[in-house]
Design an enzyme around this catalytic site. Structure first.
Site, PDB file in Angstrom:
ATOM      1  N   HIS A 159      46.874  55.330  22.983  1.00  0.00           N
ATOM      2  CA  HIS A 159      47.151  53.756  22.623  1.00  0.00           C
ATOM      3  C   HIS A 159      48.004  53.673  21.357  1.00  0.00           C
ATOM      4  O   HIS A 159      48.650  52.664  21.034  1.00  0.00           O
ATOM      5  CB  HIS A 159      45.823  53.111  22.702  1.00  0.00           C
ATOM      6  CG  HIS A 159      46.129  51.572  22.989  1.00  0.00           C
ATOM      7  ND1 HIS A 159      46.941  50.766  22.575  1.00  0.00           N
ATOM      8  CD2 HIS A 159      45.147  50.766  23.838  1.00  0.00           C
ATOM      9  CE1 HIS A 159      46.822  49.617  22.832  1.00  0.00           C
ATOM     10  NE2 HIS A 159      45.877  49.558  23.900  1.00  0.00           N
ATOM     11  N   ASP A 397      53.336  54.299  44.735  1.00  0.00           N
ATOM     12  CA  ASP A 397      53.374  55.569  45.967  1.00  0.00           C
ATOM     13  C   ASP A 397      54.334  56.683  45.344  1.00  0.00           C
ATOM     14  O   ASP A 397      55.538  56.585  45.007  1.00  0.00           O
ATOM     15  CB  ASP A 397      54.358  54.661  47.224  1.00  0.00           C
ATOM     16  CG  ASP A 397      54.538  55.649  48.258  1.00  0.00           C
ATOM     17  OD1 ASP A 397      54.154  56.701  48.071  1.00  0.00           O
ATOM     18  OD2 ASP A 397      55.188  55.309  49.327  1.00  0.00           O
TER      19      ASP A 397
END
Length: 462
Positions: A159, A397
């Site tokens: 982060h 995908d």
């Protein structure tokens, strides 16, 4: 469900496949505050049987495409480095991302079959934070093969290097490359837009008194610190509210607003609702001060406006403040209005001034990692809300179809809430949360009970 047994089969450093820029990337003050650990997410896939031929095809595809993705996204192949006074810089040195191959004795049905839950930490890359920070990769990817033939891709991003929108952008482009398609949109890597001014933007410099988000949030009445609250056992849950229920809550929040006033948004309404329910579930006293820290993506707030592909941290925490009695006794619109007041503070001027404030701090340590004693703590009687409602979280995908399920790792601290869009795309909202174990059942009871009461009240009014 028993804890899934995960066996590590191999671990590799995946480096950029081409030469990338090498040097020191200065981080903005925003990159260096709050959570400096890794945020974990996981995607589950149920590919056709043909994907197993040859057995190594899936791992080879992911490693090769990751090495290609690390060329434009080269900060993720670097390492963080402390430079003193609680400050960090990023060494862009092409050291690489960590790629792990693993096997699990569980099936996908056991892990994600229509359940809403945080996924066990054993499914995610194990990160040793006892190591010096310059030895820890900023990007981890773990490929898990399940006994049913399904697979999981567990990711963890530092982060300190990227926020949610930046991480999702990288995964989207990585998936395109894995499918054999070209890069669509490169990241915007110029972090100078969030650097403090030279010379200072304001005179005199901003004061901490003007920025409640950098102050320690209120403690429980009668307590001198939050050490006892930190010791209490926590638990996690994911609660779903339907599109119809969201609209019911918005109706309730907007019932008493002035006729010409702008209606409260879905986000403002849900934030206000969660805040008041947390107060009820915790059984807080009416005079108890409480804050809700709200993460706002400032990409659209900056002038000039930042591109959506800004690759860094652009999320800014602001705090809504109230007392419990007002939140629980007044209409929901009151809590939503407090949330709106906080969000509307996030202007380009406010952002730049806050960065100037942080730049003038001698040491940033006290602003870092809500898990530390000296850091900010949004647990009881406070909360923190992060929204991923507008992020494209689904449809990744890699070449064998879209994911069956996307889930979170248990990275939250007590009082932390993350809002996710329902995977069905039906307008539902998932509330991922962490609370003290003693308060979770009460939260669930009030959370759904108040929605049902609202529905009955609206029908009676009709």
């Amino acid at each position: 469900m028993n804890k899934p047994m995960v066996r590590i089969k191999g671990s590799y450093l995946v480096r950029p496949c081409e030469a990338t820029w090498v040097g020191t990337m200065a981080l903005s003050e925003w990159d260096q505050i709050d959570c400096l650990t890794h945020v974990p997410v996981i995607f589950f896939y149920r590919p056709a049987n043909t994907w197993l031929s040859p057995p190594s095809a899936i791992a080879d595809t992911l490693k090769h495409s990751l090495s290609r993705a690390l060329v434009p996204f080269y900060p993720l192949a670097g390492r963080l480095q402390w430079i003193g006074n609680g400050r960090l810089q990023l060494q862009c040195n092409a050291m690489g991302a960590q790629f792990i191959e693993a096997e699990c004795d569980s099936s996908l049905d056991e892990l994600c079959d229509s359940s809403l839950s945080f996924q066990p930490n054993s499914l995610f890359p194990s990160i040793d934070y006892s190591l010096p920070i310059h030895e820890i990769p900023v990007c981890f990817a773990q490929l898990i093969k399940f006994k049913c033939g399904g697979i999981g891709i567990a990711l963890a991003f530092s982060h300190a290097v990227v926020d949610g929108p930046a991480a999702i952008h990288m995964v989207y482009e990585w998936a395109r490359l894995a499918r054999g398609e070209p890069l669509q949109t490169p990241p915007f890597l110029d972090r100078s837009v969030f650097r403090a001014g030279q010379p200072p933007l304001t005179s005199p410099p901003p004061s901490l008194d003007d920025y409640p988000e950098y102050k320690n949030p209120p403690l429980l009445l009668g307590q001198m610190d939050n050490s006892e609250e930190r010791k209490k056992k926590t638990t996690m849950a994911m609660l779903r509210i339907t599109k119809s229920q969201v609209e019911q809550l918005r109706k309730m929040a907007n019932d008493n607003k002035p006729i010409m006033a702008r209606g409260f948004t879905r986000f403002e309404t849900i934030c206000g609702y969660i805040w008041r329910i947390a107060c009820k579930a915790r059984g807080l006293k009416k005079k108890q001060p409480t804050v809700s820290a709200i993460s706002v993506d400032s990409r659209n707030c900056m002038r000039p406006q930042l591109p959506r592909e800004y690759f860094g941290n652009a999320n800014f925490n602001v705090t809504a403040q109230s007392v419990v009695g007002d939140l629980t006794s007044k209409p929901l619109g009151f809590a939503a209005s407090k949330v709106r007041e906080a969000i509307e503070k996030v202007t380009s001027e406010y952002v730049r001034s806050s960065i100037e404030l942080l730049k003038n701090q001698k040491d940033l340590t006290k602003f870092q990692d809500i898990n530390k004693e000296e850091g900010a703590f949004y647990g009881n009687p406070n909360i923190e809300i992060v929204s991923w409602l507008t992020l494209p979280l689904y449809g990744f995908d890699f070449g064998w179809g879209k994911e069956q399920y996307m889930g979170l790792g248990s990275h939250g601290t007590e009082g932390n809430f993350v809002l996710l869009p329902g995977i069905e795309g039906d307008g539902s909202v998932i509330v991922a949360m962490c609370l003290q174990e003693a308060h979770m059942n009460a939260f669930k009871k009030h959370f759904y009970g108040d929605i049902i009461s609202t529905t009955i009240g609206l029908r009676a009014a009709l």
